[in-house]
Write a protein that holds these residues in place. Structure first.
Motif, PDB file in Angstrom:
ATOM      1  N   ARG A   1      58.056 -13.600  -4.993  1.00  0.00           N
ATOM      2  CA  ARG A   1      56.790 -13.997  -5.432  1.00  0.00           C
ATOM      3  C   ARG A   1      56.480 -15.439  -4.814  1.00  0.00           C
ATOM      4  N   ARG A   2      57.357 -16.189  -4.229  1.00  0.00           N
ATOM      5  CA  ARG A   2      57.302 -17.516  -3.748  1.00  0.00           C
ATOM      6  C   ARG A   2      56.637 -17.299  -2.719  1.00  0.00           C
ATOM      7  N   THR A   3      57.143 -16.212  -1.838  1.00  0.00           N
ATOM      8  CA  THR A   3      56.623 -16.012  -0.320  1.00  0.00           C
ATOM      9  C   THR A   3      55.064 -15.647  -0.296  1.00  0.00           C
TER      10      THR A   3
ATOM     11  N   LEU B   1      53.028 -16.475  -3.075  1.00  0.00           N
ATOM     12  CA  LEU B   1      52.497 -17.583  -3.381  1.00  0.00           C
ATOM     13  C   LEU B   1      52.216 -18.584  -2.357  1.00  0.00           C
ATOM     14  N   LYS B   2      52.964 -18.775  -1.476  1.00  0.00           N
ATOM     15  CA  LYS B   2      52.821 -19.584  -0.175  1.00  0.00           C
ATOM     16  C   LYS B   2      51.859 -19.214   0.581  1.00  0.00           C
TER      17      LYS B   2
ATOM     18  N   ALA C   1      60.909 -18.885   2.482  1.00  0.00           N
ATOM     19  CA  ALA C   1      60.176 -17.709   2.215  1.00  0.00           C
ATOM     20  C   ALA C   1      59.245 -17.674   3.331  1.00  0.00           C
TER      21      ALA C   1
ATOM     22  N   GLU D   1      54.178 -25.900  -8.758  1.00  0.00           N
ATOM     23  CA  GLU D   1      54.228 -24.563  -9.279  1.00  0.00           C
ATOM     24  C   GLU D   1      55.277 -23.817  -8.438  1.00  0.00           C
ATOM     25  N   LEU D   2      55.208 -24.031  -6.983  1.00  0.00           N
ATOM     26  CA  LEU D   2      56.144 -23.122  -6.419  1.00  0.00           C
ATOM     27  C   LEU D   2      57.576 -23.446  -6.735  1.00  0.00           C
ATOM     28  N   VAL D   3      57.993 -24.449  -7.446  1.00  0.00           N
ATOM     29  CA  VAL D   3      59.484 -24.490  -7.508  1.00  0.00           C
ATOM     30  C   VAL D   3      59.815 -23.731  -8.981  1.00  0.00           C
ATOM     31  N   LYS D   4      58.845 -23.776  -9.945  1.00  0.00           N
ATOM     32  CA  LYS D   4      59.107 -23.009 -11.173  1.00  0.00           C
ATOM     33  C   LYS D   4      59.305 -21.590 -11.143  1.00  0.00           C
ATOM     34  N   ALA D   5      60.359 -21.202 -11.814  1.00  0.00           N
ATOM     35  CA  ALA D   5      60.398 -19.679 -11.716  1.00  0.00           C
ATOM     36  C   ALA D   5      59.591 -19.141 -12.431  1.00  0.00           C
ATOM     37  N   HIS D   6      58.942 -17.850 -12.019  1.00  0.00           N
ATOM     38  CA  HIS D   6      58.193 -17.136 -12.851  1.00  0.00           C
ATOM     39  C   HIS D   6      58.736 -16.248 -13.994  1.00  0.00           C
TER      40      HIS D   6
ATOM     41  N   GLN E   1      58.644 -13.602 -15.277  1.00  0.00           N
ATOM     42  CA  GLN E   1      58.809 -12.118 -14.905  1.00  0.00           C
ATOM     43  C   GLN E   1      60.035 -11.946 -14.058  1.00  0.00           C
ATOM     44  N   ASP E   2      60.219 -12.831 -13.225  1.00  0.00           N
ATOM     45  CA  ASP E   2      61.391 -13.229 -12.279  1.00  0.00           C
ATOM     46  C   ASP E   2      62.675 -13.343 -12.824  1.00  0.00           C
TER      47      ASP E   2
END
Lengths: 359, 143, 219
Positions: free
Chosen positions: A16-18, A20-21, B77, B115-120, B122-123
């Protein structure tokens, strides 16, 4: 395989982060506000993938190559995960009648909702006999497929503007998609080939906002075609300083000076090569030492020669010598006429004598 | 043949590298506005640095002014991303790189946590599943 | 026709036609004018120092005593815009490239910022002169259609060229095409209007100077 995109990606090991990035960078490239990156990621992750029918007409498959061989397969190739590609002759396993049947099924099941991608121009001469698929002309297939399409994406310069098949003398009577289809939204993504990320950007925009991105007067997404190559070129300062490469291997060329005099069409070409670059940001034509050909502009093939600078005559001046001769002839002839007039006036001149005055 | 035998000295960056353009200082004011908004309403915001006409010198100037904070996050990533807090808490310097290490995009993010640091959620749920599976597995072993 | 086709047309067919008419007009008029000849002056030539065609060619480039004060706009403005035009036309690298392609002659170009400044100064001088022509009753009275027309034809290439470089109003491609088109119109009209002074200027000065020198008057 219908379902949220994020699940498909997760199965392929794209986190998911990939994603988002990637969306953050995509939004930045499309000149959207930073918050749009997040919105895009959320919308696309959850989106039901739209059905896409990809029709190849009078083309060289270079546009398809440009996408399938794009540098980061997991990301640029994401366009193939973002969509449900229901018909693509080059990539699909089915052939012959099965392939045609697949297209018809997709068109029927998604009527009014599918995206139609076209690469290649459409020949009109000889009733379109120059390019046929399954015994039907390109024109026929296009009209049928456009009927139920939500929007049409014209991939590459051929589909956008006619491209190389349309080059003078246009033996097949090639035309662009927008020359034929008038009642559907059409996005042109010109380039020979076009930059892969533009396609991704257009699809992301469509999936996120449900609409096509803002287009310029030639139907191109403004975000990628908003500025000329010349204006974003890293060699631009040399143009301003009047430093030009005169040949491809002189001192100027080695120092990376401006390629204007070698025929670079950067000043009149709107595209994103100078910023997005090619092959994962490795390089782009001007960086490799060759001027821009102007491939994302209509009729770039007939714009006076790739190696002729923009300020030079597009054709040799054919009439110049003849005009000078005719002008000289006319001048001399009128000169003689004037002389004889003068001579006539002189001979007709009568001297006035004292007697005349006294009379 | 060695590369330096070829008489090419390409100047990627034209001589006389552009210095400060004067576009960086106004950005600090915008950051101030955004930090104020974060405190008042908790609303995060960001500035897209690659969309602005900033020279490398401008970016260096900005980075130097904002300084380095206590937290530096590295994200692997498809290429490395760094999300570093600056000396001003709540202001993060975010750089996304591709696999080749080239900068794809660069942001100044104003948020308590990017935002990117937070875990989603669903994950996180997926993680929970994994954990529960692990425990179930262990219990199975113990029995 | 899209803008690239328009640009290709003005660079190709348009230029071809314009240069042909220009050359035809120039050769025609030069031959016609110089073949007219003059009646022989039978009087004894008088001699005065400084009285010759050659002197006049240069002297007429300077303002006669007192005139600079009486109509500064005409002299200073005229100088500025003629020199500015020369700088822009012969100093801008793409122009030099065209000239060298057509004639084989070439020289180094000037930095584009300097050309930009020269273009702005040229246009300012031309506007001041136009305003002067409108506001001075005598000048206005003496002005004919041709004066306004040729002013516009000279001004347009500078304006469109500058606007193209500055990306004003229209996309660069269209502006560049309009710039080339405006130059082509100028080329076509030049031989048949007062703009032909670009060719006849020194010849007529020399002729006037010679006639006056025969009479012993340095002017």
């Amino acid at each position: 395989m219908q379902g949220p995109l994020i699940d498909t990606l997760a199965r392929q090991g794209v986190s998911r982060r990939t994603f988002l990035k990637y969306c953050a960078t995509l939004a930045s490239m499309m000149a959207l506000p930073p918050a749009a990156g997040l919105a895009m990621a959320e919308a696309m992750a959850a989106a039901r993938r739209p059905s896409v029918i990809w029709l190849p007409f009078q083309e060289c498959t270079g546009c398809t190559e440009s996408f399938t061989r794009s540098h980061s397969p997991t990301l640029e190739g994401m366009i193939f995960d973002m969509i449900s590609l229901d018909y693509q002759e080059t990539l699909m396993a089915a052939a012959g009648h099965q392939a045609e049947a697949a297209r018809h099924t997709a068109m029927r099941d998604n009527a009014g909702k599918y995206l139609l991608v076209i690469d290649g121009s459409i020949p009109l001469d000889q009733d379109g006999a120059y390019s046929c698929i399954g015994g039907r002309s390109n024109l026929d297939i296009l009209k049928e497929a456009a009927e139920g399409a939500a929007a049409i994406i014209a991939m590459g310069t051929c589909a956008s503007y006619g491209g190389i098949p349309k080059a003078n003398p246009n033996p097949t009577g090639a035309v662009s998609v927008s020359d034929i289809i008038k009642d559907k939204p059409i996005v042109n993504i010109p380039g020979c080939p076009p930059i892969p990320v533009v396609m991704t950007g257009v699809l992301a925009h469509y999936l996120t906002f449900g609409s096509l991105p803002e287009l310029d007067a030639k139907g191109r997404p403004k975000a990628f075609y908003g500025e000329t190559i010349h204006d974003r070129c890293y060699r631009r300062p040399f143009y301003d300083q009047g430093k030009f490469a005169k040949t491809f291997d002189d001192e100027g060329a080695r120092r990376g000076w401006c390629l204007f005099e070698l025929g670079c069409k950067g000043p009149v070409t709107y595209n994103a090569c100078a910023t997005v670059k090619w092959n994962g940001g490795t390089s782009w034509p001007v960086e490799s030492g060759h001027g821009c050909l102007g491939c994302s502009e209509p009729d770039f093939w007939d714009a006076g020669g790739f190696y002729k600078a923009l300020s030079l005559p597009a054709d040799p001046l054919k009439f110049a010598a003849a005009a000078a001769v005719v002008g000289t002839g006319a001048g001399v002839a009128i000169g003689f006429a004037n002389r004889s007039k003068k001579g006539g006036a002189k001979s007709a001149h009568e001297t006035t004598t004292l007697d005349d005055l006294e009379a | 043949m060695k590369l330096d035998v070829i008489p090419i000295h390409v100047a990627n960056q034209p001589p006389g590298e552009p210095g400060l353009s004067g576009n960086a200082p106004p950005l600090l004011r915008e950051v101030v506005e955004q930090v104020r908004r974060l405190i008042e309403s908790g609303e995060p915001s960001a500035i897209d640095l690659s969309a602005l006409p900033l020279t490398p010198a401008d970016l260096d100037w900005l980075q130097e002014k904002l300084g380095a904070g206590e937290i530096a996050v590295t994200l692997q990533a498809s290429g490395e991303s760094t999300l570093n807090e600056t000396a001003c808490p709540g202001v993060w310097w975010v750089t996304h790189r591709n696999e080749q290490g080239a900068v794809n995009s660069q942001f100044i993010e104003v948020a308590f946590v990017p935002e990117l640091v937070k875990a989603h959620p669903q994950d996180v749920a997926l993680g929970l599943e994994t954990l529960e599976f692990m425990i179930a597995d262990r219990q199975g072993d113990a029995d | 026709m899209n803008e690239l086709q328009f640009l290709t047309w003005v660079r190709g067919t348009g230029l071809n036609i314009a240069v042909a008419i220009f050359l035809l007009g120039v050769t025609w008029r030069l031959f016609e004018i110089y073949s007219l000849g003059r009646k022989k002056d039978l009087s004894m030539p008088r001699h005065a120092s400084g009285a010759s065609g050659f002197h006049t060619v240069f002297r007429r480039s300077l303002a006669p005593p007192g005139m600079l004060k009486r109509s500064p706009v005409s002299y200073i403005g005229g100088y500025v815009f003629h020199i500015g035009l020369a700088v822009v036309v012969f100093g801008f690298a793409p122009h030099i490239l065209l000239i060298s392609n057509l004639t084989g002659l070439s020289w180094p170009g000037l930095p584009s910022q300097f050309i930009d400044l020269a273009a702005v100064v040229t246009m300012a001088a031309m506007l001041v002169m136009l305003f002067d022509r409108i506001s001075k009753p005598v000048k206005r009275f003496l002005s004919t259609f041709e004066d306004w027309f040729t002013w516009a034809l000279t001004f347009l290439p500078v304006l469109t060229g500058w606007m193209a470089v500055q990306h004003l109003l229209l996309p660069y491609t269209t502006m560049l095409a309009l710039h080339i088109l405006s130059v082509e119109i100028l080329l076509i009209v030049l031989p048949f209007t007062k703009l032909f002074h670009a060719f006849t200027l020194f010849g007529s000065r020399w002729y006037n100077g010679r006639v006056n020198a025969h009479k012993g008057v340095p002017v």
